[in-house]
Design an enzyme around this catalytic site. Structure first.
Site, PDB file in Angstrom:
ATOM      1  N   LYS A   1      57.859  25.701  67.414  1.00  0.00           N
ATOM      2  CA  LYS A   1      58.338  26.702  68.277  1.00  0.00           C
ATOM      3  C   LYS A   1      59.088  26.359  69.276  1.00  0.00           C
ATOM      4  CE  LYS A   1      54.642  28.953  69.848  1.00  0.00           C
ATOM      5  NZ  LYS A   1      54.285  30.315  69.607  1.00  0.00           N
TER       6      LYS A   1
ATOM      7  N   ARG B   1      52.255  28.106  75.961  1.00  0.00           N
ATOM      8  CA  ARG B   1      51.948  28.227  74.397  1.00  0.00           C
ATOM      9  C   ARG B   1      51.959  26.894  73.706  1.00  0.00           C
ATOM     10  NH1 ARG B   1      55.166  33.135  71.916  1.00  0.00           N
ATOM     11  NH2 ARG B   1      53.511  34.703  72.266  1.00  0.00           N
TER      12      ARG B   1
ATOM     13  N   GLY C   1      47.457  30.442  65.302  1.00  0.00           N
ATOM     14  CA  GLY C   1      46.374  30.921  66.004  1.00  0.00           C
ATOM     15  C   GLY C   1      45.410  29.684  66.175  1.00  0.00           C
TER      16      GLY C   1
ATOM     17  N   MET D   1      45.612  26.879  67.898  1.00  0.00           N
ATOM     18  CA  MET D   1      45.296  26.381  69.257  1.00  0.00           C
ATOM     19  C   MET D   1      45.400  27.630  70.321  1.00  0.00           C
ATOM     20  SD  MET D   1      47.341  22.949  68.679  1.00  0.00           S
ATOM     21  CE  MET D   1      48.920  23.697  67.836  1.00  0.00           C
TER      22      MET D   1
ATOM     23  N   ARG E   1      60.242  31.259  63.097  1.00  0.00           N
ATOM     24  CA  ARG E   1      59.913  30.074  62.170  1.00  0.00           C
ATOM     25  C   ARG E   1      60.046  30.523  60.661  1.00  0.00           C
ATOM     26  NH1 ARG E   1      53.628  30.418  64.078  1.00  0.00           N
ATOM     27  NH2 ARG E   1      53.194  32.448  62.797  1.00  0.00           N
TER      28      ARG E   1
ATOM     29  N   HIS F   1      45.532  37.976  61.873  1.00  0.00           N
ATOM     30  CA  HIS F   1      45.044  36.552  61.681  1.00  0.00           C
ATOM     31  C   HIS F   1      44.469  36.420  60.108  1.00  0.00           C
ATOM     32  CE1 HIS F   1      41.939  33.171  61.258  1.00  0.00           C
ATOM     33  NE2 HIS F   1      43.038  32.685  62.123  1.00  0.00           N
TER      34      HIS F   1
ATOM     35  N   SER G   1      49.049   3.413  29.991  1.00  0.00           N
ATOM     36  CA  SER G   1      48.854   4.789  30.648  1.00  0.00           C
ATOM     37  C   SER G   1      47.620   4.357  31.616  1.00  0.00           C
ATOM     38  CB  SER G   1      48.178   5.620  29.629  1.00  0.00           C
ATOM     39  OG  SER G   1      48.026   6.986  30.229  1.00  0.00           O
TER      40      SER G   1
ATOM     41  N   CYS H   1      47.045   9.185  33.322  1.00  0.00           N
ATOM     42  CA  CYS H   1      46.592  10.167  32.824  1.00  0.00           C
ATOM     43  C   CYS H   1      45.300  10.663  33.395  1.00  0.00           C
ATOM     44  CB  CYS H   1      46.233  10.145  31.127  1.00  0.00           C
ATOM     45  SG  CYS H   1      45.233   8.414  30.838  1.00  0.00           S
TER      46      CYS H   1
ATOM     47  N   TYR I   1      56.088   9.438  32.544  1.00  0.00           N
ATOM     48  CA  TYR I   1      55.542  10.635  32.195  1.00  0.00           C
ATOM     49  C   TYR I   1      54.280  10.735  33.200  1.00  0.00           C
ATOM     50  CZ  TYR I   1      52.204   8.881  29.200  1.00  0.00           C
ATOM     51  OH  TYR I   1      51.218   8.243  28.473  1.00  0.00           O
TER      52      TYR I   1
HETATM   53  C1  PEP Z   1      40.775   7.368  33.883  1.00  0.00           C
HETATM   54  O1  PEP Z   1      40.041   6.486  34.140  1.00  0.00           O
HETATM   55  O2  PEP Z   1      41.537   7.945  34.542  1.00  0.00           O
HETATM   56  C2  PEP Z   1      40.891   8.100  32.481  1.00  0.00           C
HETATM   57  C3  PEP Z   1      41.795   9.034  32.509  1.00  0.00           C
HETATM   58  O3  PEP Z   1      39.718   7.987  31.606  1.00  0.00           O
HETATM   59  P1  PEP Z   1      38.358   8.947  31.998  1.00  0.00           P
HETATM   60  O4  PEP Z   1      38.433   9.842  33.192  1.00  0.00           O
HETATM   61  O5  PEP Z   1      38.083   9.510  30.704  1.00  0.00           O
HETATM   62  O6  PEP Z   1      37.450   7.735  32.299  1.00  0.00           O
END
Ligand code: PEP
Ligand code: MG
Length: 909
Positions: free
Chosen positions: A27, A97, A106, A108, A347, A469, A793, A860, A880
């Site tokens: 602000k 304010r 809202g 604070m 803002r 709000h 991975s 993963c 990835y």
């Molecule tokens: C992990 O451990 O991050 C994984 C992808 O394998 P899981 O969740 O199947 O143990």
């Protein structure tokens, strides 16, 4: 404190700028900026966030010379306005304010009309000749000060605000519903009654000394940084506690001085849909909080043109100046005092996911911003809203046709929500906790309600406009939200709401449509969004879908900028189809064990587990082979040439065993294995700590025939699909490896089987063998492991579990306390612990690529779909991230943002 603590603005000049949000809060920085670009801003000054931090750290004391500096900044306002603070004839009144770096609408506190007392009120009356206005201002000050600074508030959740009760009583006595019908004498009475209530309940007086009021108000605003709702809001929005709030002290301008006055809030574009239209609401003869609190239902902004075409035109001009200056949709507050316009705030406006997308895409078309900026403008999580269901049109139409429509309010937050009615925020949380889907119904919401709003599927209020709000906060949370539904008669004590002669009780189902504002009795089926219909259901819509078109554009831009690949965690062909439709470029994790539960496969799995010896196991595995092969064929056909990472069996075997007595009997009946033997085997397999027990590659090491069967299924499937002309790329991944020898033993099986199948079927299949990095030992020996592994991975679910020594299955009971006490800033299973787990990842990436420079590395674990963790993965130069199918668009956008931010950082170095 050496640094400057006070920044003045006014008279066309300001000490601050828009980019000083860290010190001045949003602000304060924007008030300075608006002053600098020549917009009409009442003069004032901003107290920096550092003073707040000092105040909180030093238990309420203030830095040296602070008070002196405040008083001298106040003198500047006096010079610019020609008024004097505390002057009995010509008093300067100020607003106090809050204003943090990130907007916390809202959460604070604010105090208006500060400087009024029993003496200066006469000066205000004398100057304005308007006694009613003066007393209205005074009663507001006493009310706000009594609440915020002195702490006179409702005690229990069903209580009403004590000041509002007094006002209501007064209105009843006067036989009116409107505040505006109260006379000067009524308001004068209210001031006395409020003061008496404060004295009676708190045993002290409302302070008459304006300077005492000033210090009280500044301290209260600082303290409001630590109130429950602000803390809850910060937690929900990842705002660190050490930011602190700035305080803005500004000359009051009055929207409640008469019918040529008013106050309003506006968005430079529609915050719900993103349409390029000036979108706002205002009230004649009112002060700011009247609009936001939803006490009176405001008028649409274009109605201003009817009475004050010049001011309306001026506002439109401000709109265009602001949009061109900030190059983003702005949320502004303005006040008209006796026909003159003042800007009180600007803002970047909060917006729904739909609006964020539309505004970003439109602004690129309008050449206000570049595609890179458009990509950075949308919160990845907001894309969820575009994928969110809507009500089934047929079912809704027939529900309305059969008279189930209860009322219609304003469509404040799009989407469809069905749930059971609760009437207060605490219940919403409690019911949600026990697994109920609830719709929170309130007369109006206040910042106290945010935790309950967060717990609800949808929010419905009887009062308030699109900028109330409920609407602002609901929208920001991405909640389905209908507000200002005046037909609802809500009665908190009896926990009912009635419309005409119908009554809905606590616990009854209602459905609300946040795109149309409809409130319907009972439950309604929901239907997928346009994006899902077109991409996933492969429907052809009868009319073009703008949302889909813009979504596609955004995804195309994202793909252009991102460097990270996006894969998906999917175990079935239908999941793969969804993921590919959302843009997945491969499978990062196929958990083969999930396939073991389909149909009657579990019988063969149990037979394998319960077998006495290898022969018995091989017999059972032979039954599983064709089924697994079919699974993989299905997946390869969908994924085509995209890489598919298939993980060998991972969970502890006993997870597949029957649990209940009935299941054990059934298994005994089907397999012919006596019940006692099953029980005996089960007890032998019992583990105290299965997650650290016989699981992961340890299964395939003790029972190599399992890995062998899985490898055979994979390569036979690959061979079948390859012969169909598809160039498939399987990647076989060995889980929970800690020693290179474990990997070596498993890798040899996989390669041997691959050779056998390729020879049998006379095909050539290109494949990789790699490993998950989910144990600290694997991370620190990554250089050695990479001599064999062709890819890594990161299994960050297990890596978090093993690095933090924190059970992924049992942490829910104590993790909330850790978060509450700030021991953890985030749930480490949701957002990567960059220092610990991330530190190991860094070691593994460096060491792995030292051995094998072209080593492909992905992630993963669940973190692969979390935008903040994705940013970290991008900084490690992973190849990835892999996430669940519905998070693929979010990951694409987050990856693009990470790449753009990295590029910016490089450039600024
Ligand atoms: C992990 O451990 O991050 C994984 C992808 O394998 P899981 O969740 O199947 O143990
Ligand atoms: Mg794991």
């Amino acid at each position: 404190m050496k640094q400057r603590t006070i920044y003045s603005f006014g008279g066309g000049k300001a000490d601050g700028r828009a980019d000083m949000k860290e010190l001045l809060g949003g602000k304060g920085a924007n008030l300075a900026e608006m002053t600098n670009i020549g917009l009409p801003v009442p003069p004032g000054f901003t107290i920096s966030t550092e003073v707040c931090n000092y105040f909180l750290k030093h238990h309420g004391s203030l830095p040296k010379d602070f008070k002196k500096n405040v008083l001298s900044a106040l003198q500047k306002i006096e010079r610019l306005t020609g008024k004097k603070f505390g002057d009995p004839k010509n008093p300067l009144l100020v607003s106090i304010r809050s204003g943090a770096r990130a907007s916390m609408p809202g959460m604070m506190d604010t105090i208006l009309n500060l400087g009024l007392n029993d003496v200066t009120i006469q000066g205000l009356i004398g100057k304005t000749g308007n006694e009613r206005f003066a007393y209205d201002s005074y009663r507001r000050l006493v009310q706000m000060y009594g609440d915020v600074v002195m702490g006179l508030k409702p005690v229990s959740k069903d209580d009403r605000d004590p000041f509002e009760l007094i006002i209501e009583r007064k209105k009843e006595n006067r036989g009116t519903h409107n505040d505006t019908d109260l006379t000067a004498a009524d308001l004068h009475d209210l001031v006395r009654e409020f003061q008496a209530e404060i004295r009676h309940k708190l045993g002290k007086d409302f302070p008459q000394d304006p300077t005492e009021q000033l210090w009280g108000a500044i301290g209260a605003v600082f303290n409001s940084w630590m109130n429950d709702r602000a803390i809850a809001y910060r937690k929900l929005n990842d705002i660190p506690a050490h930011w602190g709030t700035a305080v803005n002290v500004q000359a009051m301008v009055f929207g409640n001085m008469g019918d040529d006055c008013g106050t309003g809030v506006a968005f430079t574009r529609n915050p719900a849909t993103g349409e390029n239209e000036f979108y706002g609401e205002f009230l004649f003869n009112a002060q700011g909080e009247d609009v936001v609190a939803g006490v009176r239902t405001p008028l649409a902004i274009h109605r201003l043109a009817e009475r004050y075409p010049d001011i309306h035109k001026q506002l439109l001009k401000v709109r265009s100046i602001l949009e061109r200056h900030y190059r983003d949709m702005q949320d502004v507050e303005f006040t008209i005092e006796q026909g003159k316009l003042y800007m009180l705030q600007t803002r970047n406006g909060k917006r729904t996911g739909f609006a964020a997308l539309r505004i970003a895409v439109d602004m690129v078309d309008e050449r206000l911003i570049k595609p890179e900026e458009a990509v950075l403008r949308i919160e990845p999580e907001q894309l969820n809203q575009l994928l969110r269901p809507v009500f089934d049109y047929q079912e809704k139409t027939s529900a309305i046709g059969s008279g189930r429509m209860l009322a219609k309010g304003l469509n404040a937050g799009p989407g469809a929500a069905t749930g059971r009615v609760v009437f207060n925020a605490a219940d919403a949380e409690e019911w949600r906790h026990r697994g109920e889907r609830v719709v929170l119904v309130r007369i109006e919401t206040s910042p106290e309600d945010i935790k309950g709003m967060n717990a609800a599927e949808g929010i419905l209020t009887a009062r308030g406009g699109m900028t109330s709000h409920a609407a602002l906060v609901g929208r920001q949370m991405g909640k389905v939200c209908v507000v200002g539904c005046g037909a609802l008669n809500i009665d908190y004590p009896s926990r009912t709401m009635s419309v005409a002669n119908r009554t809905v009780r606590e616990g009854d189902y209602i459905s609300i449509d946040g795109s149309t504002g409809e409130v319907i009795e009972g439950q309604l089926k929901t239907k997928p969004s346009d994006v899902v219909r077109i991409l996933i259901e492969k429907e052809t819509l009868s009319e073009p879908s703008p949302v889909f078109t813009m979504f596609t554009k955004l995804m195309q831009w994202s793909d252009k900028f991102r460097t990270l690949g996006i894969r998906t965690n999917a175990d079935q062909p239908d999941q793969c189809e969804v993921a590919v439709a959302f843009g997945a470029e491969g499978i990062g994790l196929c958990r083969t064990e999930h396939m073991f539960f389909g149909g009657d496969r579990i019988d063969a799995v149990r037979e394998m587990i319960l077998a006495d010896d290898e022969t018995g196991r091989r017999r059972a595995l032979a039954k599983l082979l064709p089924m697994q092969r079919e699974d993989f064929v299905g997946i390869f056909r969908v994924m085509k040439e995209r890489p598919v990472t298939i993980r060998t069996l991972d969970p502890p075997l006993h997870e597949f065993l029957p649990h209940t007595d009935k299941e054990i009997e059934q298994l005994s009946g089907k397999s012919g294995i006596p019940k006692e033997k099953i029980l005996q085997r089960m007890s032998k397999m019992h583990e105290f700590n299965p997650m650290l027990g016989h699981r992961g590659c340890r299964l395939g090491i003790v029972y190599p025939e399992i890995t062998e069967m899985q490898a055979r299924a994979i390569f036979q499937a690959a061979s079948i699909v390859k012969k169909e002309g598809i160039d498939i790329h399987p990647e076989i991944m060995i889980p929970l490896v800690g020693y290179i020898n474990e990997l070596q033993q498993q890798e040899q099986i996989v390669r041997r089987v691959a050779e056998e199948v390729c020879a049998e079927d006379d095909v050539k299949i290109k494949y990789l063998v790699g490993t998950m990095i989910e144990l600290p030992r694997a991370a620190v020996t990554a250089d050695e492991i990479a001599t064999l592994a062709e890819f890594f991975s990161f299994g960050t679910n297990d890596l978090t579990q093993t690095t933090l020594g924190l059970s992924r299955d049992d942490s829910a009971s104590f993790l909330p306390s850790y978060l509450e006490h700030g021991i953890f800033e985030q749930d480490p299973f949701q957002t990567l612990d960059r220092v610990g787990v991330g530190g190991l990842m860094k070691i593994a990436v460096t060491a792995g690529r030292k051995t094998r420079p072209a080593l492909k590395i992905g992630i993963c674990g669940e973190h692969g779909g979390d935008p903040k963790s994705i940013e970290f993965c991008a900084s490690l130069n992973l190849n990835y991230v892999s996430c669940s199918p519905y998070r693929v668009p979010i990951a694409r956008l987050a990856a693009a943002q990470s790449a753009l931010k990295q590029a910016r950082k490089r450039k600024s170095r």
